[in-house]
Scaffold this motif. Structure first.
Motif, short mmCIF file in Angstrom:
data_model
loop_
_atom_site.label_atom_id
_atom_site.label_comp_id
_atom_site.label_asym_id
_atom_site.label_seq_id
_atom_site.Cartn_x
_atom_site.Cartn_y
_atom_site.Cartn_z
N GLU A 1 -7.89 8.24 -4.96
CA GLU A 1 -7.10 9.28 -5.60
C GLU A 1 -8.01 10.32 -6.25
O GLU A 1 -7.74 11.52 -6.19
N LEU B 1 2.31 2.06 -3.34
CA LEU B 1 1.33 2.58 -4.27
C LEU B 1 0.81 3.95 -3.86
O LEU B 1 0.02 4.54 -4.60
N CYS B 2 1.21 4.45 -2.70
CA CYS B 2 0.73 5.74 -2.23
C CYS B 2 1.17 6.83 -3.20
O CYS B 2 2.34 6.86 -3.62
N LYS B 3 0.27 7.72 -3.56
CA LYS B 3 0.54 8.70 -4.61
C LYS B 3 0.72 10.12 -4.07
O LYS B 3 0.78 11.07 -4.87
N ARG C 1 3.65 5.40 -8.65
CA ARG C 1 3.97 5.74 -7.26
C ARG C 1 4.09 7.26 -7.17
O ARG C 1 3.96 7.96 -8.16
N HIS D 1 -4.28 4.79 -1.88
CA HIS D 1 -3.65 3.68 -2.59
C HIS D 1 -4.63 2.95 -3.50
O HIS D 1 -4.38 1.82 -3.92
N ARG E 1 0.82 -1.19 0.00
CA ARG E 1 0.00 0.00 0.00
C ARG E 1 0.87 1.25 0.00
O ARG E 1 0.56 2.22 -0.67
N HIS E 2 1.95 1.25 0.77
CA HIS E 2 2.81 2.42 0.82
C HIS E 2 3.48 2.63 -0.54
O HIS E 2 3.60 3.75 -1.01
#
Length: 262
Positions: free
Chosen positions: A144, A19-21, A76, A139, A16-17
């Motif tokens: 988003e 993929l954090c944007k 990312r 994520h 998850r981290h």
């Protein structure tokens, strides 16, 4: 928790981290955020006077779509992509917020109150769907979209609020900037000293960054007869852009706004 559960949870958290944007809300985040709001205000004013309003909005709209496309397609968080999108949201949001207010004949108070309602609806829809408003949970694609909807609405709201204090309440740009500098400290102190929810404190401060940066940018740009320094919107835009580029370049090299994955 069983050992097996722990072994499954850790990789999930790391995924998850990865993929954090969005960046971590470090001191660099807040500095750059305020600078981008000031740059967006100055750049929007410059374009609005240098070009026709329709052409200015069209060009800013193309830049916004292009930057958000980069942001949404990135796998990312990438510092320059994220902050480019924030800058374009700032420029486009300023042009549209002012244009819509004039087209509808709204006062600064009416536009501010209307945008408060819109932002509340965005947050309500986000929370109803995702059960969280945390920036650390961005994520999934849907989250988003909610995040950027909230970002764009906070920019519009901040623009209206800044104009409300500077013009309708006749405080002027410098006094408005000082006022919002005090206001932005309130959620920080409330969180650190009195236990205000971290997510609520973040979004309250985030909203205030817009009128804070814009007020000081206007003060630097407008002529002395209007209570400013007279640097001009073009000079202020370029100056802030240089500082932003330097800070984003630093973060790109050091990754100082990305949480440790260890």
């Amino acid at each position: 928790m069983a050992t097996g559960d722990m072994e499954q949870t850790v990789p999930l958290a790391r995924t998850r981290h990865l993929l954090c944007k969005v960046p971590e809300a470090t001191v660099y985040f807040w500095i750059i955020k305020v600078l981008t709001t000031g740059m967006g205000e100055a750049a929007a004013d410059y374009l609005d006077h240098a070009l026709s309003p329709v052409l200015a909005v069209a060009l800013a709209g193309v830049g916004l779509v292009a930057s958000l496309t980069l942001q949404f397609t990135a796998r990312r968080y990438v510092a320059w992509i994220y902050w480019l999108a924030i800058v374009m949201v700032s420029v486009f949001g300023t042009l549209v917020a002012d244009g819509v207010r004039l087209a509808l004949g709204l006062s600064y108070l009416e536009s501010t109150l209307g945008l408060v309602v819109v932002l509340a609806l965005v947050f309500a829809a986000w929370y109803a769907s995702e059960k969280t408003l945390s920036i650390h949970s961005i994520h999934t694609r849907r989250r988003e979209f909610f995040y950027w909807a909230a970002v764009m609405t906070t920019f519009a709201l901040g623009t209206a609020a800044g104009d409300l204090t500077a013009r309708t309440l006749a405080l002027g740009y410098l006094a408005s900037g000082v006022l919002f500098a005090v206001v932005i400290a309130v959620p920080a102190v409330a969180h650190l000293r009195f236990g205000l929810n971290a997510i609520l404190a973040f979004w309250l401060a985030y909203i205030v960054t817009r009128p804070l940066g814009a007020s000081f940018a206007d003060w630097a740009a407008v002529p002395p007869a209007a209570g400013g320094l007279g640097l001009g919107t073009g000079t202020v835009s370029v100056g802030l852009a240089i500082v932003i580029l330097g800070l984003v370049g630093f973060l790109s090299a050091t990754r100082g706004d990305v949480a440790s994955q260890s």
